[in-house]
Design an enzyme around this catalytic site. Structure first.
Site, PDB file in Angstrom:
ATOM      1  N   CYS A 113      21.599  34.241  40.950  1.00  5.73           N
ATOM      2  CA  CYS A 113      22.306  33.204  40.267  1.00  5.73           C
ATOM      3  C   CYS A 113      21.780  31.714  40.576  1.00  5.73           C
ATOM      4  CB  CYS A 113      23.373  33.299  41.310  1.00  5.73           C
ATOM      5  SG  CYS A 113      24.377  34.732  41.127  1.00  5.73           S
ATOM      6  N   HIS A 249      27.432  26.770  40.626  1.00  3.79           N
ATOM      7  CA  HIS A 249      27.521  28.219  40.034  1.00  3.79           C
ATOM      8  C   HIS A 249      28.967  28.644  40.165  1.00  3.79           C
ATOM      9  CE1 HIS A 249      27.024  32.186  39.728  1.00  3.79           C
ATOM     10  NE2 HIS A 249      27.194  32.716  40.986  1.00  3.79           N
ATOM     11  N   ASN A 280      31.808  35.515  36.425  1.00  5.27           N
ATOM     12  CA  ASN A 280      30.697  35.031  37.022  1.00  5.27           C
ATOM     13  C   ASN A 280      29.449  35.579  36.451  1.00  5.27           C
ATOM     14  OD1 ASN A 280      28.369  35.000  38.589  1.00  5.27           O
ATOM     15  ND2 ASN A 280      29.363  35.433  40.514  1.00  5.27           N
TER      16      ASN A 280
HETATM   17  O1  UT7 Z   1      27.617  35.080  42.583  1.00  2.83           O
HETATM   18  C1  UT7 Z   1      27.091  35.409  43.677  1.00  2.83           C
HETATM   19  C2  UT7 Z   1      27.550  37.064  43.969  1.00  2.83           C
HETATM   20  N1  UT7 Z   1      28.877  37.080  44.522  1.00  2.83           N
HETATM   21  C3  UT7 Z   1      29.606  36.370  44.786  1.00  2.83           C
HETATM   22  O2  UT7 Z   1      29.485  35.267  45.066  1.00  2.83           O
HETATM   23  C4  UT7 Z   1      31.057  36.863  45.605  1.00  2.83           C
HETATM   24  C5  UT7 Z   1      31.367  36.094  46.613  1.00  2.83           C
HETATM   25  N2  UT7 Z   1      32.731  36.799  47.231  1.00  2.83           N
HETATM   26  C6  UT7 Z   1      34.024  36.451  46.885  1.00  2.83           C
HETATM   27  O3  UT7 Z   1      34.086  35.900  45.774  1.00  2.83           O
HETATM   28  C7  UT7 Z   1      35.116  37.036  47.480  1.00  2.83           C
HETATM   29  O4  UT7 Z   1      34.462  37.571  48.856  1.00  2.83           O
HETATM   30  C8  UT7 Z   1      35.789  38.471  46.847  1.00  2.83           C
HETATM   31  C9  UT7 Z   1      36.643  37.605  45.771  1.00  2.83           C
HETATM   32  C10 UT7 Z   1      34.731  39.644  46.314  1.00  2.83           C
HETATM   33  C11 UT7 Z   1      36.961  38.777  47.630  1.00  2.83           C
HETATM   34  O5  UT7 Z   1      37.614  38.120  48.200  1.00  2.83           O
HETATM   35  P1  UT7 Z   1      38.149  37.819  49.926  1.00  2.83           P
HETATM   36  O6  UT7 Z   1      38.783  36.905  50.218  1.00  2.83           O
HETATM   37  O7  UT7 Z   1      36.525  37.650  50.661  1.00  2.83           O
HETATM   38  O8  UT7 Z   1      38.510  39.358  50.065  1.00  2.83           O
HETATM   39  P2  UT7 Z   1      37.986  40.408  51.379  1.00  2.83           P
HETATM   40  O9  UT7 Z   1      36.851  41.125  50.900  1.00  2.83           O
HETATM   41  O10 UT7 Z   1      38.147  39.803  52.558  1.00  2.83           O
HETATM   42  O11 UT7 Z   1      39.384  41.356  51.017  1.00  2.83           O
HETATM   43  C12 UT7 Z   1      40.834  40.916  51.341  1.00  2.83           C
HETATM   44  C13 UT7 Z   1      41.603  42.334  51.053  1.00  2.83           C
HETATM   45  C14 UT7 Z   1      41.175  43.601  51.926  1.00  2.83           C
HETATM   46  O12 UT7 Z   1      42.367  44.149  52.229  1.00  2.83           O
HETATM   47  P3  UT7 Z   1      43.016  44.019  53.768  1.00  2.83           P
HETATM   48  O13 UT7 Z   1      41.881  44.702  54.617  1.00  2.83           O
HETATM   49  O14 UT7 Z   1      43.298  42.733  54.103  1.00  2.83           O
HETATM   50  O15 UT7 Z   1      44.192  44.799  53.774  1.00  2.83           O
HETATM   51  C15 UT7 Z   1      40.398  44.318  50.893  1.00  2.83           C
HETATM   52  O16 UT7 Z   1      40.539  45.637  50.875  1.00  2.83           O
HETATM   53  O17 UT7 Z   1      41.700  42.658  49.951  1.00  2.83           O
HETATM   54  C16 UT7 Z   1      41.324  43.841  49.725  1.00  2.83           C
HETATM   55  N3  UT7 Z   1      40.547  43.778  48.275  1.00  2.83           N
HETATM   56  C17 UT7 Z   1      41.119  44.278  47.084  1.00  2.83           C
HETATM   57  N4  UT7 Z   1      42.275  44.241  46.831  1.00  2.83           N
HETATM   58  C18 UT7 Z   1      42.632  44.389  45.531  1.00  2.83           C
HETATM   59  C19 UT7 Z   1      39.241  43.933  48.329  1.00  2.83           C
HETATM   60  N5  UT7 Z   1      38.823  44.123  46.863  1.00  2.83           N
HETATM   61  C20 UT7 Z   1      39.901  44.187  46.173  1.00  2.83           C
HETATM   62  C21 UT7 Z   1      40.263  44.261  44.936  1.00  2.83           C
HETATM   63  N6  UT7 Z   1      41.776  44.259  44.647  1.00  2.83           N
HETATM   64  N7  UT7 Z   1      39.235  44.386  43.969  1.00  2.83           N
END
Ligand code: UT7
Length: 324
Positions: A113, A249, A280
């Site tokens: 990225c 980014h 992204n």
């Molecule tokens: O370009 C560089 C590459 N990548 C990135 O920059 C990604 C950077 N990370 C992110 O953008 C975020 O971490 C995400 C958008 C991927 C996830 O957001 P988050 O606020 O970090 O969520 P989390 O992983 O902490 O998960 C929160 C909750 C969990 O449930 P519980 O444990 O709170 O009940 C997950 O199981 O959301 C759940 N969850 C989902 N729910 C619906 C995780 N993925 C999903 C999903 N749909 N796709």
């Protein structure tokens, strides 16, 4: 040494628009969750005829035209990508040939990225040192080919597209010195799930898609990258109040908001939010976002923008540029 600037940008957005509703079924998610957590409403996926090579050529032709530079006058082509699946030769050589820029020097860089901002730094230094007069920098990805549509952590994030910029000499400084770096202790945060070696020893070979440790990356980017952005402003010797635009980014709208808060950006600074409709696109995201802001009139030629990009490696880079 001479000064440098971006002389023109161009982009290519794949034809197919993919709304969240098309993604959610396979990952047990909802449109609301995706929008709230990432800011993404739709993204673009490339079709079979929209390749890393063809998208790059299309974006570059626009950039060259806007820069008023002919392909013949390009001395070097740098392609930042992690999704050209032929490891060698560099796809930059094919793109150079398609554009009619042969025998320009041509090579690919792998900085994920951060790739476009890495490429911009290299191009600027080449022009400053008179190794080249005009350098074409391309950020391009077809991430849909290396993303598992059933992976909850990535299926809704990654997308496809290309952006290109012509870098050339300038009377005034138009690209500030880069602040860049890497942190290999976090190598596992964003990576292919396996190597090609592993694929060929499997009974049922599976594609080596990307894996992202979402939350650790999210926290790293939200907290550490604002510090890098501040260093870039210091190196460019300008304060936030002198900025016209912030073009980070497009990883996650919440990361953009966290950095903007941390930098205490005044309301007068336009903030890139291309991720909402584009997803992204890794190395392509900064030029795509810049081009949209120009198209929509959010920024204009001569404005000063802070760029910052970060991702797998982990690798990062930031610089202040004058909008072409
Ligand atoms: O370009 C560089 C590459 N990548 C990135 O920059 C990604 C950077 N990370 C992110 O953008 C975020 O971490 C995400 C958008 C991927 C996830 O957001 P988050 O606020 O970090 O969520 P989390 O992983 O902490 O998960 C929160 C909750 C969990 O449930 P519980 O444990 O709170 O009940 C997950 O199981 O959301 C759940 N969850 C989902 N729910 C619906 C995780 N993925 C999903 C999903 N749909 N796709």
């Amino acid at each position: 040494m001479r000064h440098t600037r971006i002389r023109g940008v161009g982009t290519y957005r794949p034809r197919r628009v993919v709304p969240n509703s098309e993604i959610v079924g396979r990952i047990d998610s909802t449109d609301e969750w995706i929008q709230t957590r990432s800011g993404i409403k739709t993204r673009r996926f490339a079709g079979d005829d929209e390749t890393v090579q063809s998208m790059s050529v299309a974006a570059s032709q626009v950039a060259l035209e806007r820069a008023g530079v002919s392909a013949y006058d390009i001395d070097c082509v740098i392609v930042a990508t992690v999704s050209h699946l032929m490891q060698t030769p560099a796809v930059a050589t094919l793109i150079t040939e398609d554009l009619g820029a042969t025998p320009a020097a041509a090579f690919d860089i792998s900085a994920a990225c951060a790739g476009f901002c890495y490429g911009l730094a290299l191009a600027s230094d080449m022009v400053r040192c008179e190794t080249a007069t005009n350098v074409l920098v391309i950020g391009v990805e077809k991430l849909s080919e290396i993303t598992d549509p059933e992976d909850r952590g990535t299926a809704f994030i990654f997308a496809d597209g290309a952006g290109a910029a012509v870098v050339g000499p300038s009377q005034q400084p138009g690209i500030s010195p880069v602040v860049w770096g890497s942190d290999g202790s976090k190598y596992d945060y964003i990576r292919q799930i396996k190597s090609w070696d592993d694929v060929f020893t499997e009974d049922k070979p599976q594609w080596p898609n990307l894996h992202v440790a979402g939350n650790p990356v999210f926290r790293w980017a939200s907290f550490e990258m604002a510090k890098v952005a501040k260093q870039a402003l210091d190196l460019a010797e300008i304060g936030v109040e002198e900025l016209d635009a912030f073009i980070p980014h497009q990883a996650n709208m919440r990361i953009t908001d966290a950095m903007a808060r941390s930098l205490k950006l005044p309301d007068t600074v336009a903030i890139a939010r291309d991720i909402a409709d584009q997803g992204n696109t890794s190395a392509a995201s900064v030029p795509l976002a810049m081009d949209r802001m120009l198209d929509e009139g959010a920024i204009k030629s001569g404005d000063r923008a802070l760029l910052i990009a970060f991702g797998a490696g982990l690798a990062y880079a930031a610089q202040v540029v004058t909008i072409p």
